[in-house]
Scaffold this motif. Structure first.
Motif, PDB file in Angstrom:
ATOM      1  N   PHE A  16       0.846  -1.202   0.000  1.00 31.34           N
ATOM      2  CA  PHE A  16       0.000   0.000   0.000  1.00 31.34           C
ATOM      3  C   PHE A  16       0.880   1.249   0.000  1.00 31.34           C
ATOM      4  O   PHE A  16       0.593   2.230  -0.662  1.00 31.34           O
ATOM      5  N   LEU A  17       1.969   1.229   0.787  1.00 27.19           N
ATOM      6  CA  LEU A  17       2.990   2.291   0.738  1.00 27.19           C
ATOM      7  C   LEU A  17       4.299   1.677   0.264  1.00 27.19           C
ATOM      8  O   LEU A  17       4.536   0.477   0.447  1.00 27.19           O
ATOM      9  N   THR A  18       5.168   2.509  -0.321  1.00 28.19           N
ATOM     10  CA  THR A  18       6.487   2.022  -0.747  1.00 28.19           C
ATOM     11  C   THR A  18       7.445   2.029   0.445  1.00 28.19           C
ATOM     12  O   THR A  18       7.193   2.684   1.468  1.00 28.19           O
ATOM     13  N   ASP A  19       8.581   1.331   0.284  1.00 28.68           N
ATOM     14  CA  ASP A  19       9.609   1.322   1.337  1.00 28.68           C
ATOM     15  C   ASP A  19      10.049   2.749   1.649  1.00 28.68           C
ATOM     16  O   ASP A  19      10.264   3.110   2.807  1.00 28.68           O
ATOM     17  N   GLU A  20      10.180   3.560   0.602  1.00 31.55           N
ATOM     18  CA  GLU A  20      10.655   4.935   0.795  1.00 31.55           C
ATOM     19  C   GLU A  20       9.625   5.780   1.565  1.00 31.55           C
ATOM     20  O   GLU A  20       9.981   6.543   2.470  1.00 31.55           O
ATOM     21  N   GLU A  21       8.350   5.618   1.232  1.00 34.60           N
ATOM     22  CA  GLU A  21       7.310   6.366   1.961  1.00 34.60           C
ATOM     23  C   GLU A  21       7.312   5.963   3.443  1.00 34.60           C
ATOM     24  O   GLU A  21       7.168   6.824   4.332  1.00 34.60           O
ATOM     25  N   CYS A  22       7.487   4.670   3.702  1.00 35.17           N
ATOM     26  CA  CYS A  22       7.504   4.203   5.102  1.00 35.17           C
ATOM     27  C   CYS A  22       8.717   4.783   5.832  1.00 35.17           C
ATOM     28  O   CYS A  22       8.594   5.234   6.983  1.00 35.17           O
ATOM     29  N   ALA A  23       9.879   4.777   5.170  1.00 42.19           N
ATOM     30  CA  ALA A  23      11.094   5.310   5.805  1.00 42.19           C
ATOM     31  C   ALA A  23      10.923   6.813   6.072  1.00 42.19           C
ATOM     32  O   ALA A  23      11.309   7.311   7.141  1.00 42.19           O
ATOM     33  N   ASP A  24      10.346   7.539   5.126  1.00 40.71           N
ATOM     34  CA  ASP A  24      10.131   8.987   5.314  1.00 40.71           C
ATOM     35  C   ASP A  24       9.226   9.247   6.519  1.00 40.71           C
ATOM     36  O   ASP A  24       9.457  10.150   7.316  1.00 40.71           O
ATOM     37  N   LEU A  25       8.179   8.446   6.631  1.00 39.34           N
ATOM     38  CA  LEU A  25       7.219   8.653   7.726  1.00 39.34           C
ATOM     39  C   LEU A  25       7.846   8.308   9.082  1.00 39.34           C
ATOM     40  O   LEU A  25       7.623   9.017  10.075  1.00 39.34           O
ATOM     41  N   ARG A  26       8.662   7.260   9.118  1.00 36.68           N
ATOM     42  CA  ARG A  26       9.346   6.910  10.380  1.00 36.68           C
ATOM     43  C   ARG A  26      10.276   8.052  10.791  1.00 36.68           C
ATOM     44  O   ARG A  26      10.276   8.488  11.947  1.00 36.68           O
ATOM     45  N   ALA A  27      11.024   8.577   9.819  1.00 39.15           N
ATOM     46  CA  ALA A  27      11.987   9.642  10.140  1.00 39.15           C
ATOM     47  C   ALA A  27      11.253  10.914  10.587  1.00 39.15           C
ATOM     48  O   ALA A  27      11.674  11.576  11.542  1.00 39.15           O
ATOM     49  N   ALA A  28      10.142  11.219   9.933  1.00 37.78           N
ATOM     50  CA  ALA A  28       9.399  12.443  10.286  1.00 37.78           C
ATOM     51  C   ALA A  28       8.740  12.309  11.656  1.00 37.78           C
ATOM     52  O   ALA A  28       8.455  13.311  12.329  1.00 37.78           O
TER      53      ALA A  28
END
Ligand code: PD2
Ligand code: ZN
Length: 196
Positions: A16-28
């Motif tokens: 549903f989300l890409t690896d990059e979107e998940c990493a961005d959200l964790r960092a934010a």
């Protein structure tokens, strides 16, 4: 997107989300993390409890591109309007942390529920997006159907409870190794407004 249907109430969408979107959200999310709280059934106030030991933060609606995508896609999949969604919450669990069995809807017999129900009525749908693969443990347990959903980066789990259905009892099992990150979006019957 095609769901894996595990019962009429519960659906999973992988990627549903890409690896990059998940990493961005964790960092934010990391800078805003605080000990998570639950609603006190008597007073309606939020307080920390042993039942929910994760850390968490929330994002204002439309806060960034990933949050907008979660809000828009979940509304489309669930046939609801973005205005019915609460703010997306991010949870981070470390080893030993868990969310013990609970319902996400507000029990109308609890005095503390009244004020939460004012802001858009009852919760009717939960959307959980796993933001990483947890090394060990940390599954979401769907107690009534004796099924465990394992965290996989980008996986969406949706469940519906239009009549406060008791078969939506669920838990976040303790993380055993590594971290678990999840984004949660709860959807109301009507337009949601914060009452806190
Ligand atoms: O983190 C989970 O797996 C989990 C389990 C049950 C999250 C929630 N409930 C929730 O945020 O309501
Ligand atoms: Zn829950």
């Amino acid at each position: 997107m095609t769901p894996i249907l595990i019962s009429p109430r519960f659906q999973i969408y992988d990627d549903f989300l890409t690896d990059e979107e998940c990493a961005d959200l964790r960092a934010a999310s990391e800078p805003g993390l605080q000990p998570d709280s639950v609603v006190d059934r008597l007073t309606g106030a939020s307080r920390t409890m042993r039942a929910r030991t994760s850390w968490g933060t929330s994002f204002a609606k439309r806060a960034n591109g990933v949050i907008q995508r979660i809000e828009d896609q979940v509304a489309e999949i669930t046939n609801t309007h973005v205005s019915q969604g609460e703010c997306v919450q991010i949870l981070k669990y470390l080893p030993g942390q868990e969310y013990q069995p609970h319902y996400d809807w507000f029990d109308e017999r609890d005095p503390g529920s009244a004020k939460h129900l004012e802001g858009g009525g009852q919760r009717i749908i939960t959307a959980l997006v796993y933001l990483n693969d947890c090394e060990q443990g940390g599954a979401t347990e769907l107690t009534a159907i004796q099924t465990k959903i394992y965290p996989r980066t980008g996986r969406l789990l949706i469940f519906r409870y239009p009549r406060c259905d008791r078969d939506t009892l669920h838990a976040g099992l303790p993380v055993e190794l590594g971290e678990k990150w999840v984004a949660t979006l709860w959807i109301r019957e009507r337009t949601w407004t914060s009452v806190l």
